[in-house]
Design a protein around this motif. Structure first.
Motif, PDB file in Angstrom:
ATOM      1  N   GLU A  85       0.882  -1.028   0.037  1.00 51.52           N
ATOM      2  CA  GLU A  85       0.053   0.097  -0.077  1.00 51.52           C
ATOM      3  C   GLU A  85       0.914   1.012   0.003  1.00 51.52           C
ATOM      4  O   GLU A  85       1.908   1.308   0.698  1.00 51.52           O
ATOM      5  N   ARG A  86       0.325   2.323  -0.636  1.00 55.64           N
ATOM      6  CA  ARG A  86       1.202   3.601  -0.774  1.00 55.64           C
ATOM      7  C   ARG A  86       1.343   4.187   0.676  1.00 55.64           C
ATOM      8  O   ARG A  86       2.478   4.912   1.023  1.00 55.64           O
ATOM      9  N   SER A  87       0.203   4.052   1.645  1.00 59.13           N
ATOM     10  CA  SER A  87       0.442   4.443   2.740  1.00 59.13           C
ATOM     11  C   SER A  87       1.509   3.959   3.742  1.00 59.13           C
ATOM     12  O   SER A  87       1.596   4.116   4.893  1.00 59.13           O
ATOM     13  N   TRP A  88       1.872   2.518   3.572  1.00 63.18           N
ATOM     14  CA  TRP A  88       3.028   1.950   4.274  1.00 63.18           C
ATOM     15  C   TRP A  88       4.257   2.630   3.930  1.00 63.18           C
ATOM     16  O   TRP A  88       5.418   1.885   4.603  1.00 63.18           O
ATOM     17  N   VAL A  89       4.472   3.276   3.059  1.00 58.96           N
ATOM     18  CA  VAL A  89       5.955   3.815   2.854  1.00 58.96           C
ATOM     19  C   VAL A  89       5.852   5.305   2.675  1.00 58.96           C
ATOM     20  O   VAL A  89       4.943   6.021   2.319  1.00 58.96           O
ATOM     21  N   ARG A  90       7.158   5.948   2.909  1.00 60.58           N
ATOM     22  CA  ARG A  90       7.146   7.288   2.693  1.00 60.58           C
ATOM     23  C   ARG A  90       8.484   7.747   1.712  1.00 60.58           C
ATOM     24  O   ARG A  90       9.567   6.981   2.026  1.00 60.58           O
ATOM     25  N   VAL A  91       8.221   8.219   0.670  1.00 60.38           N
ATOM     26  CA  VAL A  91       9.055   8.244  -0.416  1.00 60.38           C
ATOM     27  C   VAL A  91      10.172   9.256   0.040  1.00 60.38           C
ATOM     28  O   VAL A  91       9.890  10.652   0.647  1.00 60.38           O
ATOM     29  N   LEU A  92      11.462   8.942  -0.037  1.00 59.39           N
ATOM     30  CA  LEU A  92      12.555   9.786   0.466  1.00 59.39           C
ATOM     31  C   LEU A  92      13.284  10.625  -0.704  1.00 59.39           C
ATOM     32  O   LEU A  92      13.651  11.610  -0.343  1.00 59.39           O
ATOM     33  N   GLY A  93      13.186  10.143  -2.141  1.00 55.40           N
ATOM     34  CA  GLY A  93      13.804  10.791  -3.072  1.00 55.40           C
ATOM     35  C   GLY A  93      13.947   9.690  -4.391  1.00 55.40           C
ATOM     36  O   GLY A  93      13.794   8.741  -4.221  1.00 55.40           O
ATOM     37  N   THR A  94      14.810  10.297  -5.310  1.00 54.54           N
ATOM     38  CA  THR A  94      15.035   9.374  -6.384  1.00 54.54           C
ATOM     39  C   THR A  94      16.382   9.547  -6.672  1.00 54.54           C
ATOM     40  O   THR A  94      17.213  10.609  -6.710  1.00 54.54           O
ATOM     41  N   LEU A  95      16.938   8.352  -6.946  1.00 55.89           N
ATOM     42  CA  LEU A  95      18.247   8.379  -7.186  1.00 55.89           C
ATOM     43  C   LEU A  95      18.739   8.698  -8.946  1.00 55.89           C
ATOM     44  O   LEU A  95      17.548   8.812  -9.498  1.00 55.89           O
ATOM     45  N   PRO A  96      19.774   8.945  -9.282  1.00 54.79           N
ATOM     46  CA  PRO A  96      20.035   9.452 -10.546  1.00 54.79           C
ATOM     47  C   PRO A  96      19.663   8.126 -11.529  1.00 54.79           C
ATOM     48  O   PRO A  96      19.622   7.089 -11.292  1.00 54.79           O
ATOM     49  N   PHE A  97      18.841   8.608 -12.789  1.00 54.39           N
ATOM     50  CA  PHE A  97      18.374   7.639 -13.570  1.00 54.39           C
ATOM     51  C   PHE A  97      19.420   6.690 -13.990  1.00 54.39           C
ATOM     52  O   PHE A  97      20.640   6.735 -14.007  1.00 54.39           O
ATOM     53  N   PRO A 108      15.031   4.975  -9.823  1.00 53.54           N
ATOM     54  CA  PRO A 108      15.156   4.613  -8.753  1.00 53.54           C
ATOM     55  C   PRO A 108      14.371   5.258  -7.763  1.00 53.54           C
ATOM     56  O   PRO A 108      15.171   6.276  -7.246  1.00 53.54           O
ATOM     57  N   ILE A 109      13.249   5.176  -6.949  1.00 53.06           N
ATOM     58  CA  ILE A 109      12.655   5.806  -6.176  1.00 53.06           C
ATOM     59  C   ILE A 109      12.999   5.053  -4.605  1.00 53.06           C
ATOM     60  O   ILE A 109      12.578   3.800  -4.826  1.00 53.06           O
ATOM     61  N   VAL A 110      13.443   5.866  -3.823  1.00 53.66           N
ATOM     62  CA  VAL A 110      13.867   5.428  -2.704  1.00 53.66           C
ATOM     63  C   VAL A 110      12.672   5.753  -1.538  1.00 53.66           C
ATOM     64  O   VAL A 110      12.285   6.900  -1.561  1.00 53.66           O
ATOM     65  N   ALA A 111      12.332   4.643  -0.852  1.00 52.70           N
ATOM     66  CA  ALA A 111      11.272   4.840   0.280  1.00 52.70           C
ATOM     67  C   ALA A 111      11.640   4.152   1.641  1.00 52.70           C
ATOM     68  O   ALA A 111      12.338   3.255   1.476  1.00 52.70           O
ATOM     69  N   GLU A 112      10.910   4.408   2.433  1.00 49.95           N
ATOM     70  CA  GLU A 112      11.125   4.053   3.854  1.00 49.95           C
ATOM     71  C   GLU A 112       9.974   3.394   4.354  1.00 49.95           C
ATOM     72  O   GLU A 112       8.698   3.927   4.158  1.00 49.95           O
ATOM     73  N   PHE A 113       9.938   2.060   4.738  1.00 51.51           N
ATOM     74  CA  PHE A 113       8.839   1.348   5.108  1.00 51.51           C
ATOM     75  C   PHE A 113       8.619   2.229   6.602  1.00 51.51           C
ATOM     76  O   PHE A 113       9.438   2.277   7.588  1.00 51.51           O
ATOM     77  N   VAL A 114       7.153   2.534   6.876  1.00 53.48           N
ATOM     78  CA  VAL A 114       6.730   3.108   8.167  1.00 53.48           C
ATOM     79  C   VAL A 114       6.026   2.021   8.824  1.00 53.48           C
ATOM     80  O   VAL A 114       4.966   1.835   8.552  1.00 53.48           O
ATOM     81  N   PRO A 115       6.578   1.562   9.925  1.00 55.29           N
ATOM     82  CA  PRO A 115       5.923   0.709  10.852  1.00 55.29           C
ATOM     83  C   PRO A 115       4.656   0.757  11.175  1.00 55.29           C
ATOM     84  O   PRO A 115       4.375   2.006  11.757  1.00 55.29           O
ATOM     85  N   LEU A 116       3.630   0.269  10.911  1.00 55.07           N
ATOM     86  CA  LEU A 116       2.068   0.555  10.789  1.00 55.07           C
ATOM     87  C   LEU A 116       1.687   0.516  12.337  1.00 55.07           C
ATOM     88  O   LEU A 116       1.098   1.691  12.864  1.00 55.07           O
ATOM     89  N   ALA A 117       2.366  -0.312  13.457  1.00 56.58           N
ATOM     90  CA  ALA A 117       1.830   0.001  14.772  1.00 56.58           C
ATOM     91  C   ALA A 117       2.487   1.222  15.412  1.00 56.58           C
ATOM     92  O   ALA A 117       1.998   1.927  16.304  1.00 56.58           O
ATOM     93  N   THR A 118       3.846   1.518  15.072  1.00 54.66           N
ATOM     94  CA  THR A 118       4.301   2.689  15.364  1.00 54.66           C
ATOM     95  C   THR A 118       3.630   3.993  14.779  1.00 54.66           C
ATOM     96  O   THR A 118       3.464   4.807  15.787  1.00 54.66           O
ATOM     97  N   THR A 119       3.016   3.992  13.736  1.00 55.72           N
ATOM     98  CA  THR A 119       2.073   4.992  13.248  1.00 55.72           C
ATOM     99  C   THR A 119       0.882   5.183  14.048  1.00 55.72           C
ATOM    100  O   THR A 119       0.533   6.279  14.316  1.00 55.72           O
ATOM    101  N   ALA A 120       0.352   4.083  14.209  1.00 51.72           N
ATOM    102  CA  ALA A 120      -0.863   4.155  15.209  1.00 51.72           C
ATOM    103  C   ALA A 120      -0.781   4.706  16.307  1.00 51.72           C
ATOM    104  O   ALA A 120      -1.427   5.446  16.974  1.00 51.72           O
ATOM    105  N   ALA A 121       0.488   4.313  17.026  1.00 52.67           N
ATOM    106  CA  ALA A 121       0.762   4.986  18.527  1.00 52.67           C
ATOM    107  C   ALA A 121       0.942   6.279  18.336  1.00 52.67           C
ATOM    108  O   ALA A 121       0.499   6.876  19.193  1.00 52.67           O
TER     109      ALA A 121
END
Length: 249
Positions: A85-97, A108-121
């Motif tokens: 799901e889109r809501s599970w990650v936070r996009v950080l940026g794009t590496l060079p093509f 190359p789109i770099v994203a960080e997974f956002v732990p869902l339980a942490t987000t809920a808390a």
């Protein structure tokens, strides 16, 4: 794991720009709950696919007319392939093509997974995090008790045979690394390959532990991300030798 752990490391490696690429991939980073190791999500493409069949890759694919950005392409493809799901990650940026072996420009789109339980808390505490449309079931997702942080993934078996992760550290070590120098489009390049045997903590979708061959564009991007996040150089040479007889791709 707290959101934002990869921001500073990735920021220096990313580039601005809104030019649309032919294709995009989503490089999802996270810290393993079992040991805190920075890791990356990878897939094994279905062996019967005409393009890159049977290869390890990131979720991603060609741009669709409905996509308004490279980020849109990467997120749409990740959802279609593995149910991310889109809501599970936070996009950080794009590496060079980069250029695929088929001549496509790849963002190359770099994203960080956002732990869902942490987000809920955090939401319950009134802390605002930069994600949207959080699933209602978020409160039922365990945090550090899980062997990996992802909720169940809905994998498209027509496109993906396996979903797993690998610690970024392996992409800077000499152990398990091999390379071959090639000539491609009249340029001399070094192609890298890693052989990685998954552990229980690496399996993100039910399946057997097995060795995976990570090579080509995927390996090259894994090295770049590992260098940025871990702030060190690989224990092997990135540049091709000048006198060896070149292999042809």
């Amino acid at each position: 794991m707290s959101a934002g752990v990869f921001d500073a490391a990735i920021a220096g490696a990313c580039v601005p720009g809104s030019e649309l690429a032919d294709a995009s991939v989503l490089i999802v980073l996270f810290e393993r709950p079992t040991d805190g190791q920075p890791s990356v999500l990878l897939t094994l493409r279905n062996a019967h696919l005409n393009s890159h069949g049977g290869e390890v890759s990131f979720p991603g694919g060609k741009r669709d007319p409905i996509d308004t950005s490279n980020e849109d392409t990467a997120l749409r493809e990740a959802f279609e392939e593995i149910g991310l799901e889109r809501s599970w990650v936070r996009v950080l940026g794009t590496l060079p093509f980069t250029l695929s072996k088929h001549g496509l420009t790849v963002a190359p789109i770099v994203a960080e997974f956002v732990p869902l339980a942490t987000t809920a808390a955090a939401t319950a505490s009134g802390i605002s995090l930069p994600i949207h449309n959080m699933p209602a079931s978020v409160a039922h997702v365990p945090a550090a008790a899980s062997i990996h942080p992802f909720p169940p993934l809905t994998v498209n078996p027509g496109e993906v045979d396996a979903v797993f992760s690998a610690p970024l550290d392996i992409f800077l070590r000499a152990e398990g690394h091999a390379s071959i120098d090639i000539t491609w489009n009249d340029n001399r390049l070094r192609m890298h390959e890693f052989n990685y045997l998954t552990t229980e903590a690496d399996v993100l979708h039910p399946g057997p532990h097995r060795p995976f061959r990570i090579w080509g564009l995927t390996a090259r991007l894994c090295i770049a991300v590992a260098q940025a996040v871990l702030a060190r150089e690989p224990a092997f040479s990135m540049v091709p030798d000048t006198e060896d007889t070149p292999a042809h791709l």
